[in-house]
Each structure stands twice: as C-alpha cells, then as structure tokens.
Design a protein around this motif. Structure first.
Motif, PDB file in Angstrom:
ATOM      1  N   THR A 193      -3.266   3.500  -2.106  1.00 16.15           N
ATOM      2  CA  THR A 193      -3.552   2.609  -3.228  1.00 16.15           C
ATOM      3  C   THR A 193      -2.637   1.385  -3.175  1.00 16.15           C
ATOM      4  O   THR A 193      -1.510   1.462  -2.670  1.00 16.15           O
ATOM      5  N   GLU A 195      -0.483   7.015  -0.402  1.00 20.73           N
ATOM      6  CA  GLU A 195      -1.798   7.526  -0.824  1.00 20.73           C
ATOM      7  C   GLU A 195      -2.909   6.513  -0.566  1.00 20.73           C
ATOM      8  O   GLU A 195      -4.089   6.816  -0.779  1.00 20.73           O
ATOM      9  N   LYS A 222       0.845  -1.189   0.000  1.00 19.04           N
ATOM     10  CA  LYS A 222       0.000   0.000   0.000  1.00 19.04           C
ATOM     11  C   LYS A 222       0.884   1.242   0.000  1.00 19.04           C
ATOM     12  O   LYS A 222       1.799   1.374   0.805  1.00 19.04           O
ATOM     13  N   THR A 223       0.625   2.151  -0.910  1.00 16.92           N
ATOM     14  CA  THR A 223       1.385   3.394  -0.990  1.00 16.92           C
ATOM     15  C   THR A 223       0.919   4.364   0.091  1.00 16.92           C
ATOM     16  O   THR A 223      -0.078   4.131   0.776  1.00 16.92           O
TER      17      THR A 223
END
Length: 283
Positions: free
Chosen positions: A113, A111, A108-109
């Motif tokens: 996503t 951000e 998971k980034t």
C-alpha cells in the motif's frame, strides 16, 4: 539496483561398476557472459531512506524531478533531487534565519500500500558503470530568490546552508561491504555548510565517492525527522522562550538566512530560486 543473474547448467554423470569408478576421460566446457553498464531506464526502485531516526518511514519512491535531463539518466545518474520548501515566513527588521519543511514523500509499504510520510531533504545517486570509478556531487546557488508572480524584477537576497548529511544504501547487505563502498558525506552533523553567501555563487561539494567506492544506489539526507525545531526564540530553534507553532517542527539542518532588506510583498510574496546539482564522473 538492476540485477544481472547468470545461470550455469552443470550436468554430471557418474558411472559405477561394483565398488570402483573408472574415469575414461575428463572434458571441460565454458560458459560466457558479457557485462555492460546498467542504466535501469524505466525501472523504478525506491530511494534508500537516509533518515537516522530509528522509526524512519519506508524507502520513498524516487524523485529525480526531470528524468529527461542529462544528469538524471544513464549508468551514472541522479535518482533523487530535493524540493526545498520554507513555507510561509514572517518578515523581520533584522537578519533572520528560517528552516525548511521536511519533504512529504510517497512510499510503498511491505504490504504494497502507498503511504505518505515526512523525510529529510535528500539527494540520491546511482552508479552502475562497473569498476567503482568514483564520483562526487556538488551544489551551487546564487543567493537570490525571485518573485514568481507580479513584478519579475523583485528579488530577495537569501543564503542557503546544510548540515547533518547522513549516507545510506540498500545495494549491499553486509555491513562490511556498506562501509567498504560507502561515499563520504562532506556535510558534517554539527556545522552548517553554506552553499550560497553574500560573497556570491560557488560549487560546494556535499558527497564524494573516491575511486573504489560509490557503486550501487546511495542517498544522502540532510536532517532527521526526530530532530526538529523547537519553535522558540527569534529563529524558532532556541532552547528557551515561548513557542511559535509556525516555526515548530521544521528541519533545522536546511537553513535560509535572510539579511535585513526591503522586500516587496504587495502582489503576493511567493519567491523561488534555482539550485544547480552537478554529478561529476571524474575526480
């Protein structure tokens, strides 16, 4: 790492008359807390990415394979175990070395996503017992791959080896704390450590936390994504020669050696083997 937050409510009253303050009396109170071993069952936190590549990917989602196994739950447990894949390889009329694919993992980034990326072969350990009691990880392999489909008795002798073990954590922010509690990689950057050989099965130590070390969540990775096989030479990792793209871009730190032997590939040549990872809670 599961965090325990202690809240203390402090009330202060100052009585002021003119320029002087008279204390009529001083009282004290106590605040209590009971610490217990952490287990974080059901809580999923990323595995620290043990890739020394400065352009490494985000920390991947943990991958303990089978969370119900005893080694994958409790205050001291595995939070990540590798799925080693050598892909499709060609038989050779001589002893041959092959190298593993980098792991494809989800992460998971910042951000929020989800992205997929390549990662080293990694093992993750979490110790929330308190007291930094110490632990170590060993791995064993019997040197035999068995055919998945067809004739179950068809086997191949193949020996595994690791190198370039790099340890990382996100449990501590200060570099001095990381060094203070950091477990030691027992697999160095330049020499392969055989975890199986023609001499049979043996337990090979790959990661060690002496007493006073190893608290928190740690990962050891074998290889780095900016160091890949060249695709040159017989084993695909030479400095010179023409490039075989099927041997290019692999992880040279996870090696399989196959001695010369007759291998049955008539009904599908898919073979698998079992590695046994052991997390010891006493040294």
């Amino acid at each position: 790492m599961k965090k325990i937050t202690i809240g203390l409510l402090v009330c202060g009253v100052v009585l002021s008359v003119g320029s002087s303050v008279n204390a009529e009396g001083v009282s004290t109170t106590k605040a209590k807390v009971e610490f217990i071993q952490g287990d974080t069952e059901g809580e999923v936190t990323p595995t620290p990415n043990p890739d020394p590549n400065p352009e490494k990917k985000p920390d991947p989602d943990p991958n303990p394979l089978n969370p119900t196994e005893p080694g994958n739950k409790g205050a001291l447990k595995f939070v990540d175990l590798p799925q080693i894949d050598f892909g499709k390889v060609e038989l050779a009329p001589f002893a041959q070395k092959y190298y593993a694919n980098f792991e494809k993992r989800q992460a998971k980034t910042t951000e929020g996503t989800m992205v997929e990326g390549l990662y080293p072969t990694m093992v993750g350990v979490q110790d929330l017992r308190g007291g930094a009691k110490g632990w170590n990880v060993t791995v064993s392999h019997n040197g035999v791959f068995k055919k998945i489909a067809g004739d179950k008795d068809s086997t191949v002798n193949a020996y595994l080896a690791l190198k370039d073990g790099f340890v990382t954590t996100k449990s501590f922010d200060a570099a001095t704390d990381v060094e203070k509690y950091k477990p030691e990689s027992m697999v160095n950057a330049t020499e392969y450590k055989e975890i199986s050989s023609e001499n049979g099965r043996s337990n090979i130590e790959i990661l060690r936390a002496e007493k006073g070390k190893g608290y928190g969540k740690w990962a050891i990775g074998f290889g780095r994504t900016d160091v890949i096989t060249s695709g040159k030479g017989l084993d695909g990792n030479a400095a010179e020669g023409s490039v075989n793209t099927s041997k290019q871009g692999l992880n040279p730190s996870v090696r399989m050696t196959v001695p010369t032997q007759v291998i049955d590939t008539d009904e599908g040549g898919n073979y698998e083997t079992t590695l046994t990872w052991t997390l010891n809670n006493t040294l």
